[in-house]
Design a protein around this motif. Structure first.
Motif, PDB file in Angstrom:
ATOM      1  N   PRO A   1       0.819  -1.224   0.000  1.00  0.00           N
ATOM      2  CA  PRO A   1       0.000   0.000   0.000  1.00  0.00           C
ATOM      3  C   PRO A   1       0.853   1.275   0.000  1.00  0.00           C
ATOM      4  O   PRO A   1       0.546   2.236  -0.718  1.00  0.00           O
ATOM      5  CB  PRO A   1      -0.823  -0.125   1.284  1.00  0.00           C
ATOM      6  CG  PRO A   1      -0.900  -1.600   1.537  1.00  0.00           C
ATOM      7  CD  PRO A   1       0.410  -2.135   1.090  1.00  0.00           C
ATOM      8  N   ARG A   2       1.925   1.281   0.800  1.00  0.00           N
ATOM      9  CA  ARG A   2       2.775   2.475   0.833  1.00  0.00           C
ATOM     10  C   ARG A   2       3.482   2.687  -0.504  1.00  0.00           C
ATOM     11  O   ARG A   2       3.583   3.822  -0.990  1.00  0.00           O
ATOM     12  CB  ARG A   2       3.801   2.345   1.953  1.00  0.00           C
ATOM     13  CG  ARG A   2       3.195   2.329   3.353  1.00  0.00           C
ATOM     14  CD  ARG A   2       4.288   2.256   4.403  1.00  0.00           C
ATOM     15  NE  ARG A   2       3.710   2.197   5.740  1.00  0.00           N
ATOM     16  CZ  ARG A   2       4.435   2.091   6.857  1.00  0.00           C
ATOM     17  NH1 ARG A   2       5.770   2.040   6.771  1.00  0.00           N
ATOM     18  NH2 ARG A   2       3.852   2.050   8.028  1.00  0.00           N
ATOM     19  N   LEU A   3       3.992   1.588  -1.080  1.00  0.00           N
ATOM     20  CA  LEU A   3       4.663   1.728  -2.372  1.00  0.00           C
ATOM     21  C   LEU A   3       3.687   2.198  -3.452  1.00  0.00           C
ATOM     22  O   LEU A   3       4.030   3.044  -4.297  1.00  0.00           O
ATOM     23  CB  LEU A   3       5.296   0.394  -2.772  1.00  0.00           C
ATOM     24  CG  LEU A   3       6.565  -0.005  -2.010  1.00  0.00           C
ATOM     25  CD1 LEU A   3       7.020  -1.386  -2.457  1.00  0.00           C
ATOM     26  CD2 LEU A   3       7.670   1.008  -2.238  1.00  0.00           C
ATOM     27  N   ALA A   4       2.459   1.633  -3.444  1.00  0.00           N
ATOM     28  CA  ALA A   4       1.466   2.051  -4.432  1.00  0.00           C
ATOM     29  C   ALA A   4       1.105   3.519  -4.262  1.00  0.00           C
ATOM     30  O   ALA A   4       0.979   4.269  -5.244  1.00  0.00           O
ATOM     31  CB  ALA A   4       0.214   1.181  -4.315  1.00  0.00           C
ATOM     32  N   ALA A   5       0.969   3.957  -2.992  1.00  0.00           N
ATOM     33  CA  ALA A   5       0.649   5.366  -2.759  1.00  0.00           C
ATOM     34  C   ALA A   5       1.789   6.267  -3.203  1.00  0.00           C
ATOM     35  O   ALA A   5       1.572   7.321  -3.812  1.00  0.00           O
ATOM     36  CB  ALA A   5       0.343   5.590  -1.273  1.00  0.00           C
ATOM     37  N   ALA A   6       3.044   5.849  -2.929  1.00  0.00           N
ATOM     38  CA  ALA A   6       4.185   6.656  -3.362  1.00  0.00           C
ATOM     39  C   ALA A   6       4.273   6.716  -4.879  1.00  0.00           C
ATOM     40  O   ALA A   6       4.530   7.785  -5.467  1.00  0.00           O
ATOM     41  CB  ALA A   6       5.477   6.090  -2.771  1.00  0.00           C
ATOM     42  N   GLY A   7       4.062   5.565  -5.562  1.00  0.00           N
ATOM     43  CA  GLY A   7       4.101   5.562  -7.021  1.00  0.00           C
ATOM     44  C   GLY A   7       2.988   6.394  -7.623  1.00  0.00           C
ATOM     45  O   GLY A   7       3.199   7.133  -8.597  1.00  0.00           O
ATOM     46  N   ALA A   8       1.787   6.286  -7.024  1.00  0.00           N
ATOM     47  CA  ALA A   8       0.676   7.088  -7.533  1.00  0.00           C
ATOM     48  C   ALA A   8       0.942   8.572  -7.324  1.00  0.00           C
ATOM     49  O   ALA A   8       0.616   9.408  -8.190  1.00  0.00           O
ATOM     50  CB  ALA A   8      -0.621   6.677  -6.830  1.00  0.00           C
ATOM     51  N   GLY A   9       1.540   8.923  -6.178  1.00  0.00           N
ATOM     52  CA  GLY A   9       1.863  10.332  -5.944  1.00  0.00           C
ATOM     53  C   GLY A   9       2.866  10.863  -6.951  1.00  0.00           C
ATOM     54  O   GLY A   9       2.733  11.989  -7.462  1.00  0.00           O
ATOM     55  N   ALA A  10       3.921  10.033  -7.231  1.00  0.00           N
ATOM     56  CA  ALA A  10       4.897  10.474  -8.228  1.00  0.00           C
ATOM     57  C   ALA A  10       4.259  10.626  -9.604  1.00  0.00           C
ATOM     58  O   ALA A  10       4.518  11.603 -10.339  1.00  0.00           O
ATOM     59  CB  ALA A  10       6.052   9.481  -8.282  1.00  0.00           C
ATOM     60  N   GLY A  11       3.392   9.659  -9.995  1.00  0.00           N
ATOM     61  CA  GLY A  11       2.709   9.772 -11.282  1.00  0.00           C
ATOM     62  C   GLY A  11       1.771  10.963 -11.333  1.00  0.00           C
ATOM     63  O   GLY A  11       1.660  11.645 -12.359  1.00  0.00           O
ATOM     64  N   LEU A  12       1.078  11.230 -10.190  1.00  0.00           N
ATOM     65  CA  LEU A  12       0.177  12.389 -10.152  1.00  0.00           C
ATOM     66  C   LEU A  12       0.950  13.691 -10.315  1.00  0.00           C
ATOM     67  O   LEU A  12       0.507  14.599 -11.035  1.00  0.00           O
ATOM     68  CB  LEU A  12      -0.575  12.383  -8.830  1.00  0.00           C
ATOM     69  CG  LEU A  12      -1.550  13.550  -8.602  1.00  0.00           C
ATOM     70  CD1 LEU A  12      -2.647  13.543  -9.655  1.00  0.00           C
ATOM     71  CD2 LEU A  12      -2.158  13.465  -7.194  1.00  0.00           C
ATOM     72  N   ALA A  13       2.122  13.781  -9.660  1.00  0.00           N
ATOM     73  CA  ALA A  13       2.920  15.000  -9.806  1.00  0.00           C
ATOM     74  C   ALA A  13       3.386  15.184 -11.248  1.00  0.00           C
ATOM     75  O   ALA A  13       3.330  16.298 -11.806  1.00  0.00           O
ATOM     76  CB  ALA A  13       4.125  14.938  -8.860  1.00  0.00           C
ATOM     77  N   ALA A  14       3.843  14.080 -11.889  1.00  0.00           N
ATOM     78  CA  ALA A  14       4.268  14.185 -13.289  1.00  0.00           C
ATOM     79  C   ALA A  14       3.104  14.559 -14.198  1.00  0.00           C
ATOM     80  O   ALA A  14       3.243  15.370 -15.124  1.00  0.00           O
ATOM     81  CB  ALA A  14       4.904  12.869 -13.725  1.00  0.00           C
ATOM     82  N   GLY A  15       1.924  13.962 -13.942  1.00  0.00           N
ATOM     83  CA  GLY A  15       0.757  14.282 -14.758  1.00  0.00           C
ATOM     84  C   GLY A  15       0.313  15.727 -14.591  1.00  0.00           C
ATOM     85  O   GLY A  15      -0.071  16.400 -15.559  1.00  0.00           O
ATOM     86  N   ALA A  16       0.343  16.208 -13.327  1.00  0.00           N
ATOM     87  CA  ALA A  16      -0.047  17.602 -13.104  1.00  0.00           C
ATOM     88  C   ALA A  16       0.908  18.552 -13.810  1.00  0.00           C
ATOM     89  O   ALA A  16       0.487  19.572 -14.396  1.00  0.00           O
ATOM     90  CB  ALA A  16      -0.071  17.889 -11.602  1.00  0.00           C
ATOM     91  N   LEU A  17       2.219  18.234 -13.777  1.00  0.00           N
ATOM     92  CA  LEU A  17       3.188  19.088 -14.472  1.00  0.00           C
ATOM     93  C   LEU A  17       2.934  19.092 -15.983  1.00  0.00           C
ATOM     94  O   LEU A  17       2.971  20.144 -16.645  1.00  0.00           O
ATOM     95  CB  LEU A  17       4.609  18.596 -14.165  1.00  0.00           C
ATOM     96  CG  LEU A  17       5.742  19.376 -14.835  1.00  0.00           C
ATOM     97  CD1 LEU A  17       5.730  20.837 -14.392  1.00  0.00           C
ATOM     98  CD2 LEU A  17       7.084  18.734 -14.507  1.00  0.00           C
TER      99      LEU A  17
END
Length: 486
Positions: free
Chosen positions: A213-229
């Motif tokens: 769960p922590r790894l998935a949340a961290a990966g999703a956060g990184a992808g969300l930041a890249a997508g927002a940029l």
């Protein structure tokens, strides 16, 4: 031309896609990464009071300065190289000392007297075994040192008590020494009273890392930041486009429009690459699982064959068909690794045996030296007692004729207290006087008590049976015990 609806959906689609791709990549990594397990054993510390005279001169755990320093001392001792080497020899591990200490995480539990011995390992049973081994190694090491010092202290105090005259034994110092000997005899053959096991470590049910769960949340956060940029770049690109002029050629479009198209193409390629990477990780995970099953099956067959060969009688080997060269090479590599592991373990055991033998010889030489010292003290005490008897015999007056009996006067018995030990003539000091000063006034100087006790333990090696210390130590006593003898 793309419609306005598709353009407004593009940034959101990039955000959602990159977020999902980041979460998937993190989950794939968590499924293929090696797992780590944590197990914790507990030690209970029972420090001795600084004012307790029973353990003077013994290396036991004490709280100093009004703080809980004994538990912190145990946590520090767990990371000593001697404890790590003992664990390696006990479990026969091929790992290095630094590798073991890197996986050890000792600490005091909530400012209490309990020390948690936490160890990480790649298997649950291995983590529990290592935690229990570290706790057991420290307890045994402390017990061995305590018993060695206890035997020396009992022997020395017993010789000192025997060398005392009956008047000295009846005095306060002699009685206190007798009580101390009785208490110390009760600890013979017992473990160190200041440290013992509180709880054994058990194999954990789940791995401490990785946490999906922590790894998935961290990966999703990184992808969300890249997508927002990326979405921000798309929006800024649209606002920066130049308005197209009717009838203008396609080559006259703004530079920002072409830049946005190129960015969209690169994002599409990156998304496709992430999807391919996820599929590759899934296939690799399935391949690793199948390979692990094959290895376990081959190991089971190999063990069964070895057991059968050990039990069955020797018989002529029938000709067999040629085996697979790859499988034969794998088994040979496993056998070589096993032989190398056993050889390394035997070398470690031989080295440990040599160290123990050397330590035994040192202890034996020390015991012989102490026995010689005891014999010399006994001879000196016997010579002094014989000289005293001779002197008293010379001073005894010649017998006079008995006078006529007279009425016996009434006598009142007055108990005369034995004099306290004082300074010896010539400027020397008496060890019993120093011990009494430390016991009576030590609580006024809590920061100096441990140092004074260490010096008293050192001075016993040179003190006479009556406690007198050679005058060559006057400067040391004046400097060290200045607060008490000033």
């Amino acid at each position: 031309m793309r419609s306005i609806g598709s353009r407004s959906v593009g940034p959101w689609l990039a955000v959602v896609t990159l977020t999902a791709a980041g979460a998937a990549a993190a989950v794939g990594y968590g499924l293929t990464a090696p797992k780590r397990y944590r197990a914790t054993a507990q030690l209970l510390v029972a420090p001795v009071s600084v004012s307790d005279p029973t353990f003077i001169g013994l290396d036991v755990l004490r709280d100093t300065g009004g703080r809980r320093t004994a538990a912190a001392t145990v946590a520090a001792l767990l990371r000593s190289p001697q404890v790590a080497d003992t664990v390696r020899a006990q479990l026969g591990l091929p790992r290095s000392r630094d590798s073991l200490l890197a996986d050890l995480h000792p600490g005091v539990v909530d400012s209490s007297d309990i020390v948690a011995v936490t160890v990480e390992d790649t298997s649950a049973n291995g983590a529990a075994q290592l935690a229990n081994a570290f706790a057991d190694a420290l307890v045994k090491q402390r017990t061995a040192g305590f018993q060695s010092q206890l035997a020396t202290t009992i022997r020395r105090d017993a010789q000192l008590l025997q060398a005392m005259t009956p008047q000295q034994r009846a005095s306060g110092a002699g009685a206190a020494l007798d009580v101390r000997l009785t208490a110390l005899h009760g600890f013979e053959g017992q473990p160190d009273p200041t440290i013992r096991h509180a709880a054994e470590a058990s194999a954990p049910a789940a791995a401490s890392w990785p946490k999906l769960p922590r790894l998935a949340a961290a990966g999703a956060g990184a992808g969300l930041a890249a997508g927002a940029l990326l979405a921000l770049l798309l929006v800024l690109g649209r606002f920066g486009r130049r308005v197209a002029v009717p009838g203008a050629a396609p080559s006259e479009r703004g530079v920002s429009d072409r830049l946005v198209e190129r960015l969209e193409e690169r994002v599409a390629v990156r998304i496709a690459a992430l999807e391919a990477e996820r599929e590759r990780l899934s296939g690799r995970e399935a391949g690793l699982a199948a390979r692990e099953r094959d290895v376990e099956q081959k190991l089971g067959e190999f063990r069964a064959a070895m057991e059968q060969a050990a039990v069955a009688p020797v018989a002529p080997v029938p000709p067999v068909a040629p085996v697979d060269a790859a499988a034969d090479a794998g088994r040979e590599a496993e056998l070589d690794a096993r032989v190398a592991s056993l050889t390394q373990r035997e070398v470690g055991l031989a080295r440990r045996a040599a160290e123990l033998a050397a330590r035994g010889r040192q202890l034996e030489e020390r015991a012989q030296e102490l026995d010689r010292r005891s014999e010399e003290l006994a001879r000196e005490a016997a010579d002094a007692e014989e000289a005293e008897r001779s002197r008293l015999a010379e001073l005894e007056p010649e017998p006079q004729p008995e006078p006529e009996p007279e009425p016996e006067p009434v006598r009142t018995e007055v108990a005369v207290a034995a004099p306290e030990p004082v300074e010896t003539p010539g400027g020397g000091w008496n060890l019993l006087v120093l011990e009494k000063l430390v016991n009576d006034r030590g609580q006024d100087f809590p920061d100096r008590v441990d140092e004074w006790l260490s010096y008293l333990y050192f001075l016993r090696e040179y003190a006479e049976p009556d406690g007198s210390v050679p005058t060559s130590f006057d400067w040391l006593i004046q400097d060290t015990f200045s607060e008490l003898v000033a």
